[in-house]
Write a protein that holds these residues in place. Structure first.
Motif, short mmCIF file in Angstrom:
data_model
loop_
_atom_site.label_atom_id
_atom_site.label_comp_id
_atom_site.label_asym_id
_atom_site.label_seq_id
_atom_site.Cartn_x
_atom_site.Cartn_y
_atom_site.Cartn_z
N ARG A 113 -46.75 94.33 0.34
CA ARG A 113 -45.76 95.22 -0.12
C ARG A 113 -44.55 95.23 0.92
NH1 ARG A 113 -48.19 99.62 -2.38
NH2 ARG A 113 -50.28 99.06 -3.82
N VAL A 114 -44.79 95.00 2.25
CA VAL A 114 -43.60 95.05 2.87
C VAL A 114 -42.67 93.87 2.68
CG1 VAL A 114 -42.62 94.33 5.20
CG2 VAL A 114 -44.37 96.15 5.05
N ARG A 115 -43.14 92.63 2.41
CA ARG A 115 -42.45 91.55 1.75
C ARG A 115 -41.61 91.87 0.24
NH1 ARG A 115 -46.87 88.63 3.60
NH2 ARG A 115 -47.84 88.23 1.40
N THR A 116 -42.44 92.70 -0.49
CA THR A 116 -41.75 92.85 -1.74
C THR A 116 -40.46 93.93 -1.46
OG1 THR A 116 -43.81 92.57 -2.93
CG2 THR A 116 -42.22 93.78 -4.13
N LEU A 117 -40.64 94.93 -0.62
CA LEU A 117 -39.57 95.69 -0.50
C LEU A 117 -38.60 95.19 -0.03
CD1 LEU A 117 -41.79 99.05 0.79
CD2 LEU A 117 -40.35 98.88 -1.38
N LEU A 118 -38.54 94.33 1.12
CA LEU A 118 -37.60 93.60 2.04
C LEU A 118 -36.73 92.69 1.01
CD1 LEU A 118 -39.44 92.83 4.99
CD2 LEU A 118 -37.46 94.52 4.96
N LEU A 156 -47.08 85.74 -20.20
CA LEU A 156 -47.84 84.34 -19.69
C LEU A 156 -47.69 84.25 -18.44
CD1 LEU A 156 -46.92 81.97 -22.94
CD2 LEU A 156 -49.05 83.45 -22.50
N ARG A 157 -46.44 84.31 -17.93
CA ARG A 157 -46.20 83.82 -16.54
C ARG A 157 -46.25 85.35 -15.43
NH1 ARG A 157 -45.27 78.95 -15.87
NH2 ARG A 157 -44.57 77.81 -17.67
N HIS A 158 -46.33 86.38 -16.03
CA HIS A 158 -46.60 87.52 -15.42
C HIS A 158 -45.06 87.89 -14.55
CE1 HIS A 158 -47.90 91.06 -13.06
NE2 HIS A 158 -49.12 91.17 -13.89
N GLU A 159 -44.16 87.92 -15.39
CA GLU A 159 -42.69 87.89 -14.85
C GLU A 159 -41.86 89.00 -15.62
OE1 GLU A 159 -42.10 83.19 -13.41
OE2 GLU A 159 -41.17 84.04 -15.10
N VAL A 160 -40.91 89.76 -14.79
CA VAL A 160 -40.29 90.44 -15.37
C VAL A 160 -38.59 90.43 -14.92
CG1 VAL A 160 -39.65 93.29 -15.44
CG2 VAL A 160 -41.80 92.44 -15.47
N ALA A 165 -31.89 89.44 -13.44
CA ALA A 165 -32.64 89.77 -12.04
C ALA A 165 -34.11 89.97 -12.00
CB ALA A 165 -31.77 90.94 -11.41
N PRO A 166 -34.88 89.07 -11.15
CA PRO A 166 -36.24 89.15 -11.33
C PRO A 166 -36.64 90.79 -10.65
CG PRO A 166 -35.67 87.71 -9.48
CD PRO A 166 -34.29 87.96 -10.59
N VAL A 167 -37.73 91.19 -11.35
CA VAL A 167 -38.31 92.62 -10.71
C VAL A 167 -39.62 92.11 -10.46
CG1 VAL A 167 -39.01 94.71 -11.62
CG2 VAL A 167 -36.76 93.76 -12.51
N GLU A 168 -40.17 92.74 -9.19
CA GLU A 168 -41.53 92.54 -8.63
C GLU A 168 -42.15 93.91 -9.12
OE1 GLU A 168 -42.70 90.11 -6.57
OE2 GLU A 168 -40.83 89.08 -6.03
N MET A 214 -42.78 106.33 -12.06
CA MET A 214 -41.56 106.43 -11.12
C MET A 214 -41.59 105.29 -10.31
SD MET A 214 -42.13 110.60 -9.33
CE MET A 214 -44.02 110.24 -9.21
N ASN A 215 -42.23 104.51 -10.10
CA ASN A 215 -42.12 103.19 -9.43
C ASN A 215 -41.39 102.13 -10.33
OD1 ASN A 215 -43.00 103.74 -6.73
ND2 ASN A 215 -45.27 103.18 -7.36
N LEU A 216 -41.70 102.35 -11.56
CA LEU A 216 -40.96 101.55 -12.24
C LEU A 216 -39.61 101.56 -12.66
CD1 LEU A 216 -43.91 100.63 -15.19
CD2 LEU A 216 -42.49 98.97 -13.83
N ARG A 217 -39.22 103.19 -12.58
CA ARG A 217 -37.96 103.42 -12.90
C ARG A 217 -37.05 102.96 -11.70
NH1 ARG A 217 -39.33 109.46 -15.10
NH2 ARG A 217 -39.28 108.89 -17.56
N LYS A 218 -37.50 102.97 -10.48
CA LYS A 218 -36.67 102.71 -9.40
C LYS A 218 -36.39 100.90 -9.45
CE LYS A 218 -38.95 105.58 -5.91
NZ LYS A 218 -37.72 106.47 -5.50
N LYS A 219 -37.25 100.16 -10.23
CA LYS A 219 -37.20 98.94 -10.50
C LYS A 219 -36.26 98.25 -11.67
CE LYS A 219 -41.53 98.25 -8.19
NZ LYS A 219 -42.85 97.65 -8.19
N ILE A 220 -36.30 99.48 -12.75
CA ILE A 220 -35.75 98.83 -14.11
C ILE A 220 -34.64 99.76 -14.22
CG2 ILE A 220 -37.97 97.78 -14.51
CD1 ILE A 220 -38.34 100.08 -16.62
N GLU A 221 -34.21 100.75 -13.75
CA GLU A 221 -33.42 101.67 -14.24
C GLU A 221 -32.21 101.92 -13.35
OE1 GLU A 221 -33.13 103.56 -16.73
OE2 GLU A 221 -35.29 103.94 -17.51
N ARG A 222 -30.98 101.89 -13.75
CA ARG A 222 -29.65 101.91 -12.75
C ARG A 222 -29.75 103.01 -12.30
NH1 ARG A 222 -25.77 98.10 -13.43
NH2 ARG A 222 -26.00 97.04 -14.82
N VAL A 223 -29.91 104.19 -12.82
CA VAL A 223 -30.00 105.44 -11.95
C VAL A 223 -31.48 106.14 -12.36
CG1 VAL A 223 -29.00 108.03 -11.59
CG2 VAL A 223 -27.77 105.89 -12.33
#
Length: 252
Positions: A113-118, A156-160, A165-168, A214-223
């Motif tokens: 999780r730390v690696r992802t946040l960094l 198929l590749r579990h990618e977003v 820009a890639p999203v974890e 809430m976590n997804l919004r932090k990753k895919i929303e501008r605001v």
């Protein structure tokens, strides 16, 4: 990716375990035992990340997050919490925490999780929507990629990605996003989304869905506080939309 990390944890054994695992990853770790010292240390060191226990003497983790965000400090915060403090957890995310882990937790998962946040923090803001995700020999065929505006979900590749820009995403987050991306505009009830989470989350409740959203919004929303893509339908659930096609839709 070596970083300067502050760990705020009043349980000495827990703090030592976290410190050892993070230092093994190559990070420089400062351990503090209370919220007041955590605030002073963050102000002085300006670390790359804070691992923050919710229940601490002096000032608890919620107070620390509230003050850090009020001071406009954008340092990523990973909160540690007991499952019995779920309401505090939701409040912590709303106050500006970036991720959470419930106790007891796997130290290996914590380092992941730390690696992802960094990585997320060092990528910077999302590029302009004009950016297009490059296709290549390893990309999934276009008819197998779920697309909602500039949001692309590759099952198929579990990618977003958003605007290239890639999203974890965690497995649970990905499962919810893929389900909604397959039927953009459809309203998904919490019960329907809970069905998607079975087998992905150890503890599942209606609040689990809200936390993932809430976590997804932090990753895919501008605001994130004014979502234009992942919309709340009050009293029902959530739906995924293309903001460019719904510019007049009121945000939740």
């Amino acid at each position: 990716m070596c970083a300067n990390i502050v760990v705020a944890e009043d349980d000495a054994k827990q703090a030592e375990l976290v410190r050892r695992y993070l230092e093994h990853e190559g990070h420089a770790v400062t351990v503090v035992e209370d919220g007041r010292t955590a605030l002073e240390t963050v102000r002085h060191q300006e670390p790359d990340l804070v691992v923050l226990d919710v229940m601490m003497p002096g000032a608890d983790g919620l107070d620390v997050v509230r003050i850090l965000r009020a001071e406009r400090r954008e340092v990523p915060v990973l909160m540690l919490t007991a499952r019995s403090t779920e309401d505090d957890l939701l409040l912590g995310l709303d106050l500006g925490a970036d991720d959470y882990m419930t106790k007891p937790f796997s130290p290996r998962e914590l380092t992941a999780r730390v690696r992802t946040l960094l990585r997320r923090n060092r990528r910077g803001p999302d590029p302009a929507p004009a950016t297009v995700l490059a296709s290549g020999p390893e990309a999934a065929p276009d008819d197998e990629v779920l697309t909602v505006g500039v949001l692309r979900v590759d099952p198929l590749r579990h990618e977003v990605s958003v605007a290239g820009a890639p999203v974890e995403c965690t497995p649970g987050e990905f499962r919810l996003l893929a389900a909604m991306a397959a039927e953009p505009g459809r309203v998904f009830t919490r019960a329907r989304l809970l069905d998607e989470l079975h087998g992905f989350d150890k503890y599942i409740s209606g609040r689990t869905v809200d936390m993932h959203v809430m976590n997804l919004r932090k990753k895919i929303e501008r605001v994130p506080r004014r979502p234009a893509r992942l919309i709340t339908v009050f009293g029902v659930g959530y739906k995924l939309m293309d903001p460019a096609k719904n510019v007049r839709h009121a945000s939740s």
